[in-house]
Design a protein around this motif. Structure first.
Motif, PDB file in Angstrom:
ATOM      1  N   ILE A 102       6.451  -1.136   5.913  1.00 55.87           N
ATOM      2  CA  ILE A 102       5.915  -2.395   6.441  1.00 55.87           C
ATOM      3  C   ILE A 102       4.812  -2.920   5.511  1.00 55.87           C
ATOM      4  CG2 ILE A 102       4.590  -3.439   8.345  1.00 55.87           C
ATOM      5  CD1 ILE A 102       6.276  -1.772  10.267  1.00 55.87           C
ATOM      6  N   PHE A 103       4.031  -1.991   4.956  1.00 50.71           N
ATOM      7  CA  PHE A 103       2.987  -2.367   3.994  1.00 50.71           C
ATOM      8  C   PHE A 103       3.576  -3.154   2.820  1.00 50.71           C
ATOM      9  CE2 PHE A 103       0.460  -1.196   0.173  1.00 50.71           C
ATOM     10  CZ  PHE A 103      -0.760  -1.770   0.524  1.00 50.71           C
ATOM     11  N   PHE A 104       4.794  -2.770   2.411  1.00 45.58           N
ATOM     12  CA  PHE A 104       5.428  -3.414   1.261  1.00 45.58           C
ATOM     13  C   PHE A 104       6.433  -4.494   1.676  1.00 45.58           C
ATOM     14  CE2 PHE A 104       4.506   0.809  -0.923  1.00 45.58           C
ATOM     15  CZ  PHE A 104       3.542   0.294  -1.776  1.00 45.58           C
ATOM     16  N   CYS A 105       6.419  -4.904   2.940  1.00 42.77           N
ATOM     17  CA  CYS A 105       7.505  -5.754   3.453  1.00 42.77           C
ATOM     18  C   CYS A 105       7.614  -7.106   2.755  1.00 42.77           C
ATOM     19  CB  CYS A 105       7.408  -5.917   4.961  1.00 42.77           C
ATOM     20  SG  CYS A 105       6.085  -7.031   5.486  1.00 42.77           S
TER      21      CYS A 105
ATOM     22  N   THR B  29      -6.753   1.417   0.657  1.00 42.90           N
ATOM     23  CA  THR B  29      -5.771   0.599   1.371  1.00 42.90           C
ATOM     24  C   THR B  29      -4.723   1.412   2.124  1.00 42.90           C
ATOM     25  OG1 THR B  29      -5.911  -0.642  -0.696  1.00 42.90           O
ATOM     26  CG2 THR B  29      -4.581  -1.577   1.060  1.00 42.90           C
ATOM     27  N   LEU B  30      -4.190   2.470   1.471  1.00 49.04           N
ATOM     28  CA  LEU B  30      -3.066   3.193   2.051  1.00 49.04           C
ATOM     29  C   LEU B  30      -3.484   4.358   2.939  1.00 49.04           C
ATOM     30  CD1 LEU B  30      -1.841   1.813  -0.641  1.00 49.04           C
ATOM     31  CD2 LEU B  30      -0.020   3.465  -0.386  1.00 49.04           C
ATOM     32  N   CYS B  31      -4.776   4.638   2.995  1.00 48.95           N
ATOM     33  CA  CYS B  31      -5.216   5.887   3.637  1.00 48.95           C
ATOM     34  C   CYS B  31      -4.820   6.027   5.097  1.00 48.95           C
ATOM     35  CB  CYS B  31      -6.716   6.088   3.452  1.00 48.95           C
ATOM     36  SG  CYS B  31      -7.720   5.042   4.498  1.00 48.95           S
ATOM     37  N   GLU B  32      -4.481   4.931   5.774  1.00 50.01           N
ATOM     38  CA  GLU B  32      -4.078   5.025   7.181  1.00 50.01           C
ATOM     39  C   GLU B  32      -2.656   5.500   7.403  1.00 50.01           C
ATOM     40  OE1 GLU B  32      -5.835   4.835   9.957  1.00 50.01           O
ATOM     41  OE2 GLU B  32      -7.575   4.682   8.653  1.00 50.01           O
ATOM     42  N   PHE B  33      -1.858   5.585   6.338  1.00 49.19           N
ATOM     43  CA  PHE B  33      -0.454   5.992   6.533  1.00 49.19           C
ATOM     44  C   PHE B  33       0.125   6.787   5.368  1.00 49.19           C
ATOM     45  CE2 PHE B  33       0.891   2.617   3.747  1.00 49.19           C
ATOM     46  CZ  PHE B  33      -0.124   1.680   3.916  1.00 49.19           C
ATOM     47  N   TRP B  34      -0.634   6.921   4.260  1.00 44.45           N
ATOM     48  CA  TRP B  34      -0.188   7.804   3.185  1.00 44.45           C
ATOM     49  C   TRP B  34      -1.390   8.244   2.367  1.00 44.45           C
ATOM     50  CZ3 TRP B  34       4.620   9.303   3.925  1.00 44.45           C
ATOM     51  CH2 TRP B  34       5.134  10.264   3.046  1.00 44.45           C
ATOM     52  N   SER B  35      -1.305   9.437   1.806  1.00 45.21           N
ATOM     53  CA  SER B  35      -2.376   9.918   0.945  1.00 45.21           C
ATOM     54  C   SER B  35      -1.799  10.701  -0.225  1.00 45.21           C
ATOM     55  CB  SER B  35      -3.335  10.801   1.738  1.00 45.21           C
ATOM     56  OG  SER B  35      -2.665  11.953   2.165  1.00 45.21           O
ATOM     57  N   ALA B  36      -2.552  10.767  -1.305  1.00 50.15           N
ATOM     58  CA  ALA B  36      -2.151  11.560  -2.464  1.00 50.15           C
ATOM     59  C   ALA B  36      -3.380  11.822  -3.312  1.00 50.15           C
ATOM     60  CB  ALA B  36      -1.079  10.833  -3.264  1.00 50.15           C
ATOM     61  N   LYS B  37      -3.517  13.061  -3.761  1.00 51.64           N
ATOM     62  CA  LYS B  37      -4.603  13.445  -4.648  1.00 51.64           C
ATOM     63  C   LYS B  37      -4.189  13.191  -6.094  1.00 51.64           C
ATOM     64  CE  LYS B  37      -6.785  14.989  -1.083  1.00 51.64           C
ATOM     65  NZ  LYS B  37      -7.128  16.340  -0.634  1.00 51.64           N
ATOM     66  N   HIS B  38      -5.186  13.116  -6.976  1.00 54.81           N
ATOM     67  CA  HIS B  38      -4.863  12.845  -8.390  1.00 54.81           C
ATOM     68  C   HIS B  38      -3.957  13.924  -8.984  1.00 54.81           C
ATOM     69  CE1 HIS B  38      -8.141  15.699  -9.182  1.00 54.81           C
ATOM     70  NE2 HIS B  38      -7.614  15.836 -10.370  1.00 54.81           N
ATOM     71  N   SER B  39      -4.111  15.157  -8.448  1.00 53.82           N
ATOM     72  CA  SER B  39      -3.301  16.282  -8.945  1.00 53.82           C
ATOM     73  C   SER B  39      -1.822  16.119  -8.606  1.00 53.82           C
ATOM     74  CB  SER B  39      -3.819  17.594  -8.381  1.00 53.82           C
ATOM     75  OG  SER B  39      -3.873  17.547  -6.977  1.00 53.82           O
ATOM     76  N   GLN B  40      -1.526  15.233  -7.702  1.00 53.02           N
ATOM     77  CA  GLN B  40      -0.133  14.948  -7.373  1.00 53.02           C
ATOM     78  C   GLN B  40       0.326  13.667  -8.077  1.00 53.02           C
ATOM     79  OE1 GLN B  40       0.525  14.471  -3.143  1.00 53.02           O
ATOM     80  NE2 GLN B  40       2.682  14.966  -3.293  1.00 53.02           N
ATOM     81  N   ASP B 147       0.718 -10.307  -1.090  1.00 49.08           N
ATOM     82  CA  ASP B 147       0.557  -8.853  -1.065  1.00 49.08           C
ATOM     83  C   ASP B 147      -0.340  -8.421   0.096  1.00 49.08           C
ATOM     84  OD1 ASP B 147       2.147  -8.472  -3.270  1.00 49.08           O
ATOM     85  OD2 ASP B 147       0.485  -8.257  -4.688  1.00 49.08           O
ATOM     86  N   GLU B 148      -1.309  -9.269   0.451  1.00 46.36           N
ATOM     87  CA  GLU B 148      -2.274  -8.912   1.502  1.00 46.36           C
ATOM     88  C   GLU B 148      -1.660  -8.921   2.894  1.00 46.36           C
ATOM     89  OE1 GLU B 148      -3.205 -11.910  -0.499  1.00 46.36           O
ATOM     90  OE2 GLU B 148      -3.412 -10.310  -1.984  1.00 46.36           O
ATOM     91  N   PHE B 149      -0.448  -9.468   2.999  1.00 40.70           N
ATOM     92  CA  PHE B 149       0.173  -9.541   4.321  1.00 40.70           C
ATOM     93  C   PHE B 149       0.430  -8.131   4.886  1.00 40.70           C
ATOM     94  CE2 PHE B 149       4.006 -10.205   7.105  1.00 40.70           C
ATOM     95  CZ  PHE B 149       3.356 -10.924   8.087  1.00 40.70           C
ATOM     96  N   GLY B 150       1.051  -7.270   4.069  1.00 43.11           N
ATOM     97  CA  GLY B 150       1.314  -5.887   4.483  1.00 43.11           C
ATOM     98  C   GLY B 150       0.017  -5.174   4.817  1.00 43.11           C
ATOM     99  N   ASP B 151      -0.947  -5.376   3.965  1.00 40.32           N
ATOM    100  CA  ASP B 151      -2.311  -4.885   4.151  1.00 40.32           C
ATOM    101  C   ASP B 151      -2.851  -5.221   5.541  1.00 40.32           C
ATOM    102  OD1 ASP B 151      -4.577  -3.758   3.117  1.00 40.32           O
ATOM    103  OD2 ASP B 151      -4.608  -5.058   1.354  1.00 40.32           O
ATOM    104  N   TYR B 152      -2.706  -6.485   5.906  1.00 40.58           N
ATOM    105  CA  TYR B 152      -3.190  -6.976   7.199  1.00 40.58           C
ATOM    106  C   TYR B 152      -2.444  -6.322   8.358  1.00 40.58           C
ATOM    107  CZ  TYR B 152      -4.492 -10.257  10.902  1.00 40.58           C
ATOM    108  OH  TYR B 152      -4.959 -10.804  12.063  1.00 40.58           O
TER     109      TYR B 152
END
Lengths: 177, 177
Positions: A102-105, B29-40, B147-152
């Motif tokens: 949805i973020f990328f929709c 921005t993505l922290c509410e539904f995905w996360s990743a460390k720099h090592s990944q 792009d901000e739409f998904g964000d919102y």
DNA sequence: ATTTGCATGTAATCTGTTACATGATTCA
DNA sequence: TGAATCATGTAACAGATTACATGCAAAT
């Protein structure tokens, strides 16, 4: 964090059971907030036995073969209660592919966006119906000291989560125009 | 499922950036539904480069050293759009230690139960305030092609999730009596 | 001087899934 | 006869976190 360990200890603290029974519990009662396959449960039970947190007796199963009935030890119970009493640290993100999409929709054409949201709405709606049906098994709120109390609370939580998801998706669809 | 791959491709589809920038995106921005460390992230970028889904140019960074600015290729973009259009399979359980603890709450003394729920309520309340503050950055609903739409949308979803959690925890506290 | 931010990487470990493997019983 | 349920385990792989490792610049 060894969360699986504590989930298993918590279940064995309710009553003794086999690895297979534990698997069934993860599939049914706990499935809204934790899961584990048998391939993870059996090695963990071995580890817990080595650590003297659980122990087992061997009994014949329905068929001819044998089964291991696990029970919690005093060490295990103490460990479990300590974990339960301990402050819960801030959780890692609950990862959610649907929300990521949805973020990328905006990268999709309007008709495809609508399709994606409708599909998700449908999935959550059936899930809600299923959960509401489960809730009918409780004719009243269980006593707060009974094992079913936790059961009731998390089922209520799961229902509220699905209601929220549905409300959110409907808002998203509206905003698409 | 290679979800991290598609999260990175989606971000690089918005604009070119470094691994470090991607890391910052996951943190904010993505922290509410995905996360990743720099090592990944760094090994994944290497893999994506090998697969010709992304490419990079080397430029001097603010300090003397060099940085790699990654951009998506046509192959990568096609792959990303295919993933986005594809039906999303039923999700694995979102694991939740807090709910697991509430499930087992009857094992604690009433005062400890109350303490646990109050603590969780407090955490979700601060989280909600933080998210509501983030929302003030949008003075209106962004255009559905921006792009901000998904964000919102996902920020709105995160706020509704916290509101639901708070409502649920309050109900739980009431039921404890 | 020390911390913070920018910038990139690897190694070890932990967690979890899918697949491989077996064997008995019950039900359709 | 074949599928489903009970019952237990291992192996290979995928996904993710923590720790190890480096180096410069700016700010405190």
């Amino acid at each position: 964090m060894r969360t699986l360990k504590y989930a298993i200890l918590g279940l064995l603290n309710q009553k003794e059971m086999t690895g297979y029974d534990l698997m069934k519990q993860f599939e049914s009662t706990l499935c809204e907030f934790w899961s584990a396959k048998h391939s993870q449960i059996y090695p963990e039970l071995k580890k817990l036995t080595d650590e003297k947190s659980v122990n087992y007796k061997v009994e014949p199963s329905e068929n001819g073969s044998e089964k291991k009935i696990y029970h919690i030890t005093e060490t295990g119970r103490k460990d479990f209660i300590d974990w339960l009493s301990m402050e819960t640290k801030a959780q890692p993100t609950p990862k959610d592919v649907s929300r990521l999409k949805i973020f990328f929709c905006n990268c999709l054409e309007p008709s495809d966006r609508k399709f994606m949201l409708d599909e998700q709405l449908h999935r959550h709606t059936s899930r809600l119906k299923h959960l509401q049906n489960n809730q009918t098994k409780f004719d009243k709120v269980p006593d707060s000291n009974a094992d079913e109390f936790g059961d009731y609370l998390v089922l209520m939580g799961a229902i509220m989560r699905e209601e929220m998801n549905i409300e959110w998706l409907k808002k998203c669809i509206t905003l698409l125009g």
